[in-house]
Design a protein around this motif. Structure first.
Motif, PDB file in Angstrom:
ATOM      1  N   PHE A 278       0.784  -1.195   0.137  1.00  0.00           N
ATOM      2  CA  PHE A 278       0.138   0.106  -0.039  1.00  0.00           C
ATOM      3  C   PHE A 278       1.037   1.421   0.123  1.00  0.00           C
ATOM      4  O   PHE A 278       1.923   1.376   0.572  1.00  0.00           O
ATOM      5  CB  PHE A 278      -1.047   0.085   1.275  1.00  0.00           C
ATOM      6  CG  PHE A 278      -1.962  -1.109   1.268  1.00  0.00           C
ATOM      7  CD1 PHE A 278      -2.777  -1.323   0.374  1.00  0.00           C
ATOM      8  CD2 PHE A 278      -2.037  -1.899   2.266  1.00  0.00           C
ATOM      9  CE1 PHE A 278      -3.582  -2.506   0.214  1.00  0.00           C
ATOM     10  CE2 PHE A 278      -2.594  -3.148   2.257  1.00  0.00           C
ATOM     11  CZ  PHE A 278      -3.668  -3.390   1.448  1.00  0.00           C
ATOM     12  N   ASP A 279       0.348   2.204  -0.895  1.00  0.00           N
ATOM     13  CA  ASP A 279       1.069   3.660  -0.597  1.00  0.00           C
ATOM     14  C   ASP A 279       0.883   4.303   0.672  1.00  0.00           C
ATOM     15  O   ASP A 279       0.012   3.999   1.487  1.00  0.00           O
ATOM     16  CB  ASP A 279       0.906   4.594  -1.984  1.00  0.00           C
ATOM     17  CG  ASP A 279      -0.542   4.603  -2.067  1.00  0.00           C
ATOM     18  OD1 ASP A 279      -1.321   4.418  -0.872  1.00  0.00           O
ATOM     19  OD2 ASP A 279      -1.182   4.723  -3.146  1.00  0.00           O
ATOM     20  N   ASN A 280       1.712   5.300   0.902  1.00  0.00           N
ATOM     21  CA  ASN A 280       1.354   6.421   1.997  1.00  0.00           C
ATOM     22  C   ASN A 280      -0.099   6.829   2.353  1.00  0.00           C
ATOM     23  O   ASN A 280      -0.364   6.731   3.328  1.00  0.00           O
ATOM     24  CB  ASN A 280       2.429   7.255   2.125  1.00  0.00           C
ATOM     25  CG  ASN A 280       3.799   6.951   2.155  1.00  0.00           C
ATOM     26  OD1 ASN A 280       4.011   5.761   3.015  1.00  0.00           O
ATOM     27  ND2 ASN A 280       4.901   7.795   1.774  1.00  0.00           N
ATOM     28  N   ASP A 281      -0.641   7.361   1.229  1.00  0.00           N
ATOM     29  CA  ASP A 281      -2.035   7.744   1.206  1.00  0.00           C
ATOM     30  C   ASP A 281      -2.931   6.594   2.049  1.00  0.00           C
ATOM     31  O   ASP A 281      -3.838   7.145   2.656  1.00  0.00           O
ATOM     32  CB  ASP A 281      -2.302   8.262  -0.050  1.00  0.00           C
ATOM     33  CG  ASP A 281      -1.590   9.575  -0.584  1.00  0.00           C
ATOM     34  OD1 ASP A 281      -1.022  10.209   0.347  1.00  0.00           O
ATOM     35  OD2 ASP A 281      -1.641   9.861  -1.855  1.00  0.00           O
ATOM     36  N   ASP A 282      -2.724   5.498   1.193  1.00  0.00           N
ATOM     37  CA  ASP A 282      -3.724   4.325   1.738  1.00  0.00           C
ATOM     38  C   ASP A 282      -3.418   4.086   3.185  1.00  0.00           C
ATOM     39  O   ASP A 282      -4.405   3.847   4.020  1.00  0.00           O
ATOM     40  CB  ASP A 282      -3.580   3.244   0.776  1.00  0.00           C
ATOM     41  CG  ASP A 282      -3.759   3.451  -0.509  1.00  0.00           C
ATOM     42  OD1 ASP A 282      -4.914   4.399  -0.748  1.00  0.00           O
ATOM     43  OD2 ASP A 282      -3.549   2.604  -1.505  1.00  0.00           O
ATOM     44  N   ARG A 283      -1.966   3.883   3.587  1.00  0.00           N
ATOM     45  CA  ARG A 283      -1.861   3.667   4.968  1.00  0.00           C
ATOM     46  C   ARG A 283      -2.464   4.846   6.089  1.00  0.00           C
ATOM     47  O   ARG A 283      -2.938   4.528   6.832  1.00  0.00           O
ATOM     48  CB  ARG A 283      -0.456   3.567   5.347  1.00  0.00           C
ATOM     49  CG  ARG A 283       0.312   2.440   4.460  1.00  0.00           C
ATOM     50  CD  ARG A 283       1.749   2.603   4.530  1.00  0.00           C
ATOM     51  NE  ARG A 283       2.724   1.666   3.694  1.00  0.00           N
ATOM     52  CZ  ARG A 283       3.989   1.697   3.581  1.00  0.00           C
ATOM     53  NH1 ARG A 283       4.815   2.258   4.246  1.00  0.00           N
ATOM     54  NH2 ARG A 283       4.236   0.762   2.867  1.00  0.00           N
ATOM     55  N   THR A 284      -2.242   5.945   5.593  1.00  0.00           N
ATOM     56  CA  THR A 284      -2.747   7.114   6.501  1.00  0.00           C
ATOM     57  C   THR A 284      -4.128   7.084   6.513  1.00  0.00           C
ATOM     58  O   THR A 284      -4.689   7.476   7.596  1.00  0.00           O
ATOM     59  CB  THR A 284      -1.947   8.419   6.036  1.00  0.00           C
ATOM     60  OG1 THR A 284      -0.623   8.268   5.961  1.00  0.00           O
ATOM     61  CG2 THR A 284      -2.188   9.644   7.065  1.00  0.00           C
ATOM     62  N   CYS A 285      -5.038   7.381   5.222  1.00  0.00           N
ATOM     63  CA  CYS A 285      -6.255   7.568   5.115  1.00  0.00           C
ATOM     64  C   CYS A 285      -7.277   6.600   5.445  1.00  0.00           C
ATOM     65  O   CYS A 285      -8.389   6.504   5.870  1.00  0.00           O
ATOM     66  CB  CYS A 285      -6.489   8.336   3.788  1.00  0.00           C
ATOM     67  SG  CYS A 285      -5.627   9.722   3.745  1.00  0.00           S
ATOM     68  N   VAL A 286      -6.721   5.251   5.106  1.00  0.00           N
ATOM     69  CA  VAL A 286      -7.546   3.886   5.143  1.00  0.00           C
ATOM     70  C   VAL A 286      -7.091   2.963   5.978  1.00  0.00           C
ATOM     71  O   VAL A 286      -8.043   2.682   7.064  1.00  0.00           O
ATOM     72  CB  VAL A 286      -7.601   3.389   3.443  1.00  0.00           C
ATOM     73  CG1 VAL A 286      -8.663   2.096   3.668  1.00  0.00           C
ATOM     74  CG2 VAL A 286      -7.868   4.253   2.792  1.00  0.00           C
ATOM     75  N   ILE A 287      -5.892   2.754   6.114  1.00  0.00           N
ATOM     76  CA  ILE A 287      -5.407   1.601   6.955  1.00  0.00           C
ATOM     77  C   ILE A 287      -5.296   1.871   8.201  1.00  0.00           C
ATOM     78  O   ILE A 287      -5.747   1.130   9.286  1.00  0.00           O
ATOM     79  CB  ILE A 287      -3.937   0.941   6.615  1.00  0.00           C
ATOM     80  CG1 ILE A 287      -4.072   0.537   5.094  1.00  0.00           C
ATOM     81  CG2 ILE A 287      -3.557   0.008   7.343  1.00  0.00           C
ATOM     82  CD1 ILE A 287      -5.189  -0.681   4.734  1.00  0.00           C
ATOM     83  N   PHE A 288      -4.961   3.137   8.677  1.00  0.00           N
ATOM     84  CA  PHE A 288      -4.751   3.535  10.180  1.00  0.00           C
ATOM     85  C   PHE A 288      -6.041   3.842  11.015  1.00  0.00           C
ATOM     86  O   PHE A 288      -6.148   3.139  11.950  1.00  0.00           O
ATOM     87  CB  PHE A 288      -3.783   4.879  10.252  1.00  0.00           C
ATOM     88  CG  PHE A 288      -3.753   5.453  11.523  1.00  0.00           C
ATOM     89  CD1 PHE A 288      -3.025   4.933  12.665  1.00  0.00           C
ATOM     90  CD2 PHE A 288      -4.529   6.716  11.957  1.00  0.00           C
ATOM     91  CE1 PHE A 288      -2.940   5.523  13.841  1.00  0.00           C
ATOM     92  CE2 PHE A 288      -4.549   6.882  13.220  1.00  0.00           C
ATOM     93  CZ  PHE A 288      -4.101   6.416  14.194  1.00  0.00           C
ATOM     94  N   PRO A 289      -6.946   4.603  10.279  1.00  0.00           N
ATOM     95  CA  PRO A 289      -8.239   4.503  10.932  1.00  0.00           C
ATOM     96  C   PRO A 289      -9.065   3.113  10.908  1.00  0.00           C
ATOM     97  O   PRO A 289      -9.501   2.886  12.147  1.00  0.00           O
ATOM     98  CB  PRO A 289      -8.951   5.510  10.141  1.00  0.00           C
ATOM     99  CG  PRO A 289      -8.244   6.348   9.168  1.00  0.00           C
ATOM    100  CD  PRO A 289      -7.061   5.228   9.098  1.00  0.00           C
ATOM    101  N   LEU A 290      -8.601   2.389  10.022  1.00  0.00           N
ATOM    102  CA  LEU A 290      -9.369   1.202   9.928  1.00  0.00           C
ATOM    103  C   LEU A 290      -8.828  -0.018  11.420  1.00  0.00           C
ATOM    104  O   LEU A 290      -9.361  -0.388  11.958  1.00  0.00           O
ATOM    105  CB  LEU A 290      -9.134   0.345   8.838  1.00  0.00           C
ATOM    106  CG  LEU A 290      -9.832  -1.116   8.573  1.00  0.00           C
ATOM    107  CD1 LEU A 290     -11.329  -0.848   8.828  1.00  0.00           C
ATOM    108  CD2 LEU A 290      -9.223  -1.862   7.416  1.00  0.00           C
ATOM    109  N   VAL A 291      -7.314   0.246  11.391  1.00  0.00           N
ATOM    110  CA  VAL A 291      -6.664  -0.640  12.426  1.00  0.00           C
ATOM    111  C   VAL A 291      -6.962  -0.054  13.828  1.00  0.00           C
ATOM    112  O   VAL A 291      -7.191  -0.774  14.774  1.00  0.00           O
ATOM    113  CB  VAL A 291      -5.230  -0.673  11.997  1.00  0.00           C
ATOM    114  CG1 VAL A 291      -4.378  -1.359  13.342  1.00  0.00           C
ATOM    115  CG2 VAL A 291      -4.807  -1.424  10.835  1.00  0.00           C
TER     116      VAL A 291
END
Length: 869
Positions: A278-291
């Motif tokens: 995953f790129d940085n945008d996906d990690r910051t905007c999608v993955i982090f809130p989800l986790v």
């Protein structure tokens, strides 16, 4: 009296007869279980049949065990005659499998897997018939059989060509994945999809397989959704980075919010495994809130996925750390601390378990154990420089956790924490001692795996970057090591005791020689002479030899060797004398040939007169190795002594086993110098020279340490003498302005002082000398003594245990090759004292003004010396 006795015997006799009748009843089923002539006739096969015909006959009309034998032997039939086997035998196997039991089904699955993976078989010709049988049995009613055939198919996919997979597997896979099929068939479709997706190009995967993947991700059964979710990692890697955001990430987000615990857990694990894609945008905007939502929900709702979350937490934090803000970084760190204390309450710095139900308490203990496993990774995540402020209390809590499994997991990763701390390793000295003294032997066993590395790193770093001494004293380390050994010795787990003694061989690089001599050596002798486990005794002997090898004090070394001779070589028990021979084998590996011959060889040869044959038997086996330590012509007398022992054994020995060994060893001794290659002998000689240099360096270090201690003592006495002379001179200056009697008294006092100094110099210079050493060693000694002569107390060479390491030997050897500097005495401080007394004598022969200047000069020198002090 007698009739009663007769009656008793009579009844006993009838009791024995009844027992014999019972035995006859037991034998009857055994006789009935034997094969009858009719049954034997059914099992008999015509010898004129070839292998193919015999297999067809047994599959058609044979017994169950005969059919199973044919199926197990199927790969061999295929190798011998593939055409006839597939034409006649395989169809019969297919018919038999319809009514076969579980054991035969499992055997058939293994045989077909071997056949598919065999390179001899023409896959294009015969694969169709094999895959039809495999796919047909995937829907077997027994789950064990179905899973066995599925594993066969999955393993065979790696060996199958792409077109075969497309035609034989993917075509029926579409129908197997429909909702009308059984749950078992849909689960098999998920696993097959995850396996075949890596065999095709991304375009084919996106076009043909992705719709089927989405359909299974939205299946009505949570088991199917969970299984397909775990295969999304393979799908993502097969579809490529450019399509993962649009095709896989939405499915993962939806599955991470599923109502089923196992589905959410599968989504969480898959996200962690795909973080690098995953790129940085996906990690910051999608993955982090989800986790973050996932973590909060787990710890509040107390879900079963909490254990998996704690296990994957270190990998999760490292995968997302590059995209974290400071606030997000702090949140994940605080959540980790909360997981480490889950199920515990802290009162006065100690952990106590709360009264949870047993099932919940075990789950919380598993979470804390996983946190202990992840601690080194979280330490890197938090930055080791912030360990004391951020993670020390958490680490201390894990080291003192009430659950043994948590402390054991912490002990397994303790060496990694020590590496990361570097110069700040003193932060966890208390925890090191606590784990060594733990009540559970499992925790100690976990510490022993990397104990040598842990102790060396813990003691070789200073208390900070400005520390002068490289060897650091760990508080209470020696009592903790002693306690650990006693605890292992008192337990029944002798392998832990053996492992601990093996790790103790690193102690010469960790603690001082005196601590080893007074706290551990006697314990090694006790283990060798009293322990009942042979591997433990031998390991104690090896550790004892290591302690002797790196001991720096000649007196202690001599005492150790004499005690070895007294307790082992001359011991009353033959068992101790056998242990002496074991110790000699170890000493030949550790010490140089000259040292071994000087201290151990003669006592070993004396055992040729031992009254116990086992001792002589072991000595005979060691004779070739003992012979290899003798260097001719220097040790010619030792060679004669060994030959005399061999002759004595040949002439006087009566034990047949010893005689047989002696005759065999004599032939081996005669061939030793002839059969050994030159390069091996040269390598052994070079290694022996290196050992000899190291032993000589130990003697040099002992001499230097003795000189330093004596020079320090002499310097302190000289400083005190100067202080007294300065005070006496100041009082004499005040009273010598009246008459010249003061000059006379001063002159006589100077003469007396000079005589006293010379006498003290002669008495102190007669210190004990070391044994004779080589020229290179003399140059090294003169060089180092000369370097000490001009600097006094402030520039004495620091000697520590790190000098025992190989690179220090190299430095010392190179320094010994330098030309020696001129030095007239090995006591440099005494030379300076004699020079000062001669100056005092000349100054006393001058006038009063010169005496005042001399007294003033002495006073100034005293001030400078006291300033140094």
């Amino acid at each position: 009296m007698f009739p009663s006795k007769m009656t008793l015997n009579h009844s006993g006799l009838f009791g024995q007869i009844d027992d014999l009748q019972d035995l006859t009843f037991i034998e009857r089923p055994i006789r009935r279980s034997l094969k009858t002539a009719e049954e034997i006739d059914k099992l008999t096969v015509d010898e004129d049949l070839n292998d193919i015909e015999r297999a067809v006959y047994l599959l058609s009309s044979g017994q169950e065990i005969q059919r199973a034998s044919v199926i197990v032997n199927l790969p061999n039939l295929v190798r011998q005659n593939p055409a006839e086997t597939f034409r006649r035998v395989v169809p019969k196997v297919r018919e038999v499998l319809h009514v076969a039991g579980v054991d035969m089904q499992l055997a058939a699955a293994g045989s077909f897997l071997t056949t598919l993976q065999d390179d001899i078989i023409l896959i294009q010709t015969h694969t169709h018939s094999i895959l039809q049988i495999v796919l047909l049995n995937l829907d077997h009613r027994e789950a064990v059989v179905s899973n066995a055939w599925l594993e066969t198919l999955l393993s065979a996919i790696d060996a199958l060509p792409k077109e075969t997979i497309r035609q034989e597997i993917l075509s029926p896979l579409v129908s197997k994945a429909q909702l009308s099929q059984s749950v078992q068939a849909r689960l098999a479709s998920c696993r097959i999809l995850g396996k075949v997706v890596g065999k095709f190009e991304p375009s084919i995967v996106k076009k043909d397989l992705l719709p089927l993947v989405r359909s299974l991700c939205q299946d009505v059964e949570y088991e199917v959704r969970s299984c397909m979710c775990r295969q999304l990692e393979n799908v993502a890697r097969g579809i490529g980075l450019e399509h993962i955001k649009a095709a896989v990430l939405p499915e993962l987000v939806e599955l991470a919010q599923d109502e089923g615990n196992t589905v959410r857990l599968a989504a969480f694990d898959t996200i962690i495994n795909l973080l690098e894609m995953f790129d940085n945008d996906d990690r910051t905007c999608v993955i982090f809130p989800l986790v973050k939502t996932f973590c909060e929900k787990c710890i509040k709702a107390d879900e079963a996925v909490l254990a998996s979350l704690s296990y994957q937490y270190g990998k999760l934090c490292h995968g997302l750390s590059a995209s974290f803000t400071e606030e997000q970084h702090l949140w994940f760190l605080e959540f980790y601390k909360k997981l480490c204390l889950l199920g515990l309450q802290h009162e006065n710095g100690h952990c106590e378990s709360q009264p949870y139900p047993l099932e919940l308490e075990n789950k919380y203990a598993l979470v804390r154990r996983n946190c202990a496993y992840n601690f080194p990774a979280m330490m890197v995540f938090a930055d080791p420089n912030h360990f004391l402020s951020e993670l020390y209390r958490t680490f201390s809590s894990l080291c003192h956790d009430p659950e043994i499994s948590v402390r054991r997991s912490t002990a397994e990763g303790f060496h990694e924490v020590v590496k990361l701390l570097g110069s700040n390793v003193h932060y966890i000295h208390k925890e090191l001692v606590a784990l060594l003294q733990d009540d559970s032997l499992e925790v100690l066993d976990a510490m022993l795996t990397h104990l040598q590395e842990t102790l060396e790193l813990s003691s070789s770093r200073g208390d900070g970057p400005g520390s002068e001494n490289k060897l650091v004293n760990v508080p209470d380390l020696v009592p903790a090591l002693v306690t650990a050994e006693q605890k292992a010795a008192s337990s029944l787990r002798w392998r832990v005791h053996e492992k601990l003694l093996q790790r103790y061989s690193c102690l010469p690089r960790v603690i001082s020689g005196d601590q080893i001599y007074y706290r551990f050596l006697q314990r090694m002798f006790t283990i060798i002479t009293t322990n009942n486990v042979l591997p433990v005794q031998r390991e104690a002997a090896r550790t004892l030899c290591v302690f002797l090898r790196y001991n720096r004090k000649q007196e202690q070394r001599q005492e150790i060797v004499s005690k070895v001779m007294q307790d082992l070589a001359q011991g009353r028990s033959y068992w101790n004398r056998l242990r002496y021979l074991d110790l000699c084998e170890i000493a030949m590996e550790l010490f140089s040939k000259s040292y071994f011959c000087k201290n151990f060889l003669m006592e070993a040869l004396e055992l040729v007169n031992d009254p116990v044959a086992n001792v002589r038997y072991k000595l005979c086996h060691m004779l070739p190795r003992l012979r290899s330590t003798i260097r001719l012509p220097t040790d010619k007398h030792l060679q004669q002594q060994l030959d005399f022992c061999v002759r004595k054994l040949l002439c006087r020995e009566k034990d047949k086993d010893v005689v047989a060994v002696v005759r065999k060893i004599v032939l081996e001794l005669d061939k030793m110098d002839i059969t050994e290659p030159y390069h091996k002998r040269h390598e052994r000689d070079l290694l022996d020279q290196k050992k000899e240099k190291e032993e000589a360096l130990l003697l040099e270090m002992e001499l230097l340490e003795r000189q330093q201690s004596e020079a320090k003592l002499s310097g302190e006495k000289h400083t005190e003498k100067k202080r007294r002379d300065s005070k006496a001179g100041l009082s004499g200056t005040k009273g010598m302005s009246v008459s010249t009697s003061g000059a006379t008294l001063s002159t006589s006092a100077g003469k007396e002082m000079r005589k006293a100094k010379l006498a003290r110099s002669r008495s102190l210079s007669s210190h004990p000398t070391t044994p004779k050493i080589t020229n290179s060693e003399k140059s090294l000694k003169v060089k180092e003594s000369g370097s000490c002569s001009g600097t006094g107390k402030g520039t004495m060479l620091p000697i520590n245990d790190d000098a025992l390491r190989p690179h220090h030997y190299n430095v010392a050897t190179s320094s010994s090759s330098l030309p020696p500097t001129p030095s007239s005495s090995s006591m440099p401080v005494l030379i300076r004292s004699n020079t000062t007394s001669s100056v005092d004598h000349r100054s006393n022969s001058k006038d009063t003004q010169s005496r005042k200047l001399s007294i003033q000069r002495k006073s100034n020198s005293f001030g400078m010396q006291s300033g140094r002090e």
